[in-house]
Design a protein around this motif. Structure first.
Motif, PDB file in Angstrom:
ATOM      1  N   TYR A  91     -19.115  -0.387   8.643  1.00 41.72           N
ATOM      2  CA  TYR A  91     -18.393  -1.654   8.557  1.00 41.72           C
ATOM      3  C   TYR A  91     -17.210  -1.503   7.612  1.00 41.72           C
ATOM      4  N   TYR A  92     -16.065  -1.993   8.069  1.00 42.89           N
ATOM      5  CA  TYR A  92     -14.833  -1.914   7.301  1.00 42.89           C
ATOM      6  C   TYR A  92     -14.300  -3.314   7.037  1.00 42.89           C
ATOM      7  N   CYS A  93     -13.915  -3.575   5.794  1.00 45.73           N
ATOM      8  CA  CYS A  93     -13.223  -4.825   5.507  1.00 45.73           C
ATOM      9  C   CYS A  93     -11.730  -4.590   5.607  1.00 45.73           C
ATOM     10  N   MET A  94     -11.015  -5.648   5.903  1.00 48.14           N
ATOM     11  CA  MET A  94      -9.566  -5.593   6.074  1.00 48.14           C
ATOM     12  C   MET A  94      -8.955  -6.845   5.478  1.00 48.14           C
ATOM     13  N   ALA A  95      -7.773  -6.703   4.920  1.00 42.17           N
ATOM     14  CA  ALA A  95      -7.080  -7.863   4.380  1.00 42.17           C
ATOM     15  C   ALA A  95      -5.586  -7.722   4.597  1.00 42.17           C
ATOM     16  N   ASP A  96      -4.950  -8.814   4.975  1.00 37.09           N
ATOM     17  CA  ASP A  96      -3.491  -8.896   5.039  1.00 37.09           C
ATOM     18  C   ASP A  96      -3.010  -9.408   3.688  1.00 37.09           C
ATOM     19  N   VAL A  97      -2.323  -8.536   2.967  1.00 48.03           N
ATOM     20  CA  VAL A  97      -2.014  -8.809   1.570  1.00 48.03           C
ATOM     21  C   VAL A  97      -0.512  -8.820   1.339  1.00 48.03           C
ATOM     22  N   LEU A  98      -0.088  -9.806   0.567  1.00 39.75           N
ATOM     23  CA  LEU A  98       1.270  -9.837   0.054  1.00 39.75           C
ATOM     24  C   LEU A  98       1.172  -9.363  -1.394  1.00 39.75           C
ATOM     25  N   SER A  99       1.803  -8.232  -1.697  1.00 32.28           N
ATOM     26  CA  SER A  99       1.689  -7.687  -3.048  1.00 32.28           C
ATOM     27  C   SER A  99       3.066  -7.515  -3.659  1.00 32.28           C
ATOM     28  N   ILE A 100       3.051  -7.276  -4.963  1.00 34.12           N
ATOM     29  CA  ILE A 100       4.300  -7.081  -5.694  1.00 34.12           C
ATOM     30  C   ILE A 100       4.345  -5.623  -6.152  1.00 34.12           C
ATOM     31  N   ASP A 101       5.384  -4.930  -5.734  1.00 34.10           N
ATOM     32  CA  ASP A 101       5.512  -3.508  -6.043  1.00 34.10           C
ATOM     33  C   ASP A 101       6.922  -3.237  -6.554  1.00 34.10           C
ATOM     34  N   ALA A 102       7.015  -2.865  -7.830  1.00 37.80           N
ATOM     35  CA  ALA A 102       8.312  -2.564  -8.444  1.00 37.80           C
ATOM     36  C   ALA A 102       9.301  -3.704  -8.247  1.00 37.80           C
ATOM     37  N   GLY A 103       8.794  -4.905  -8.400  1.00 33.37           N
ATOM     38  CA  GLY A 103       9.658  -6.069  -8.303  1.00 33.37           C
ATOM     39  C   GLY A 103       9.908  -6.557  -6.900  1.00 33.37           C
ATOM     40  N   SER A 104       9.422  -5.830  -5.902  1.00 30.51           N
ATOM     41  CA  SER A 104       9.606  -6.238  -4.508  1.00 30.51           C
ATOM     42  C   SER A 104       8.307  -6.763  -3.931  1.00 30.51           C
ATOM     43  N   VAL A 105       8.441  -7.687  -3.017  1.00 25.88           N
ATOM     44  CA  VAL A 105       7.272  -8.226  -2.335  1.00 25.88           C
ATOM     45  C   VAL A 105       7.015  -7.396  -1.080  1.00 25.88           C
ATOM     46  N   VAL A 106       5.784  -6.934  -0.964  1.00 29.37           N
ATOM     47  CA  VAL A 106       5.417  -6.062   0.152  1.00 29.37           C
ATOM     48  C   VAL A 106       4.266  -6.682   0.924  1.00 29.37           C
ATOM     49  N   ALA A 107       4.421  -6.766   2.233  1.00 32.13           N
ATOM     50  CA  ALA A 107       3.335  -7.267   3.086  1.00 32.13           C
ATOM     51  C   ALA A 107       2.668  -6.084   3.765  1.00 32.13           C
ATOM     52  N   GLY A 108       1.344  -6.049   3.717  1.00 31.44           N
ATOM     53  CA  GLY A 108       0.654  -4.923   4.334  1.00 31.44           C
ATOM     54  C   GLY A 108      -0.754  -5.265   4.754  1.00 31.44           C
ATOM     55  N   LYS A 109      -1.279  -4.453   5.644  1.00 30.51           N
ATOM     56  CA  LYS A 109      -2.668  -4.571   6.091  1.00 30.51           C
ATOM     57  C   LYS A 109      -3.438  -3.440   5.423  1.00 30.51           C
ATOM     58  N   TYR A 110      -4.476  -3.795   4.682  1.00 31.76           N
ATOM     59  CA  TYR A 110      -5.227  -2.819   3.916  1.00 31.76           C
ATOM     60  C   TYR A 110      -6.684  -2.784   4.362  1.00 31.76           C
ATOM     61  N   TRP A 111      -7.282  -1.586   4.261  1.00 30.34           N
ATOM     62  CA  TRP A 111      -8.656  -1.377   4.706  1.00 30.34           C
ATOM     63  C   TRP A 111      -9.523  -0.861   3.568  1.00 30.34           C
ATOM     64  N   GLY A 112     -10.774  -1.281   3.589  1.00 33.01           N
ATOM     65  CA  GLY A 112     -11.761  -0.718   2.681  1.00 33.01           C
ATOM     66  C   GLY A 112     -12.241   0.629   3.189  1.00 33.01           C
ATOM     67  N   GLN A 113     -13.096   1.268   2.420  1.00 34.77           N
ATOM     68  CA  GLN A 113     -13.503   2.637   2.714  1.00 34.77           C
ATOM     69  C   GLN A 113     -14.625   2.716   3.740  1.00 34.77           C
ATOM     70  N   GLY A 114     -15.217   1.607   4.089  1.00 37.97           N
ATOM     71  CA  GLY A 114     -16.321   1.620   5.049  1.00 37.97           C
ATOM     72  C   GLY A 114     -17.664   1.692   4.349  1.00 37.97           C
ATOM     73  N   THR A 115     -18.600   0.931   4.858  1.00 40.41           N
ATOM     74  CA  THR A 115     -19.961   0.955   4.331  1.00 40.41           C
ATOM     75  C   THR A 115     -20.930   1.019   5.508  1.00 40.41           C
ATOM     76  N   LEU A 116     -21.911   1.895   5.413  1.00 37.52           N
ATOM     77  CA  LEU A 116     -22.802   2.182   6.534  1.00 37.52           C
ATOM     78  C   LEU A 116     -23.953   1.183   6.604  1.00 37.52           C
ATOM     79  N   VAL A 117     -24.159   0.649   7.789  1.00 34.51           N
ATOM     80  CA  VAL A 117     -25.303  -0.226   8.060  1.00 34.51           C
ATOM     81  C   VAL A 117     -26.179   0.438   9.114  1.00 34.51           C
ATOM     82  N   THR A 118     -27.436   0.609   8.791  1.00 42.93           N
ATOM     83  CA  THR A 118     -28.413   1.204   9.706  1.00 42.93           C
ATOM     84  C   THR A 118     -29.490   0.172  10.015  1.00 42.93           C
ATOM     85  N   VAL A 119     -29.817   0.001  11.280  1.00 43.26           N
ATOM     86  CA  VAL A 119     -30.848  -0.956  11.684  1.00 43.26           C
ATOM     87  C   VAL A 119     -31.869  -0.228  12.544  1.00 43.26           C
TER      88      VAL A 119
END
Length: 122
Positions: free
Chosen positions: A92-120
């Motif tokens: 399972y991966y989480c994702m977020a659409d983030v508006l961030s501030i980088d060196a004084g500029s506003v950056v829009a990006g899609k970021y992903w988590g590292q993944g976490t395993l679910v076993t059933v």
């Protein structure tokens, strides 16, 4: 910006698991957040999304069993999974659409988590 997921593990069918994901970094605003999952050899599929107002949508396969929620003050998104089925097993991966501030500029990006395993399984 980084996303850190936690909460994966192994559970029996019919049981529950809770996944969490926290966004960190120079975050100005987080728009949509989501959980996806992927079984090795298959494409990544969307599980659930939630917008900044809390409006959620779910894949048909998890409707009525999974609940996505978010805490905007803590920049976290959570997936509560109930009545687990063997076919829910995946990374399972989480994702977020983030508006961030980088060196004084506003950056829009899609970021992903590292993944976490679910076993059933029994």
């Amino acid at each position: 910006v980084q996303l850190q997921a936690s909460g994966g593990g192994s559970e029996q069918p019919g049981h529950s698991l809770r996944l969490s994901c926290t966004v960190s970094g120079h975050v100005s605003r987080i728009d949509n957040m989501a959980w996806h999952r992927q079984v090795p050899g298959n494409q990544r599929e969307l599980v659930a999304t939630i917008d900044s107002s809390g409006l959620a949508n779910y894949a048909d396969s998890v409707k009525g069993r999974f609940t996505i929620s978010r805490d905007n003050a803590k920049n976290t998104v959570t997936l509560q999974m109930a009545s687990l089925k063997p076919e829910d097993a995946a990374v399972y991966y989480c994702m977020a659409d983030v508006l961030s501030i980088d060196a004084g500029s506003v950056v829009a990006g899609k970021y992903w988590g590292q993944g976490t395993l679910v076993t059933v399984s029994s």
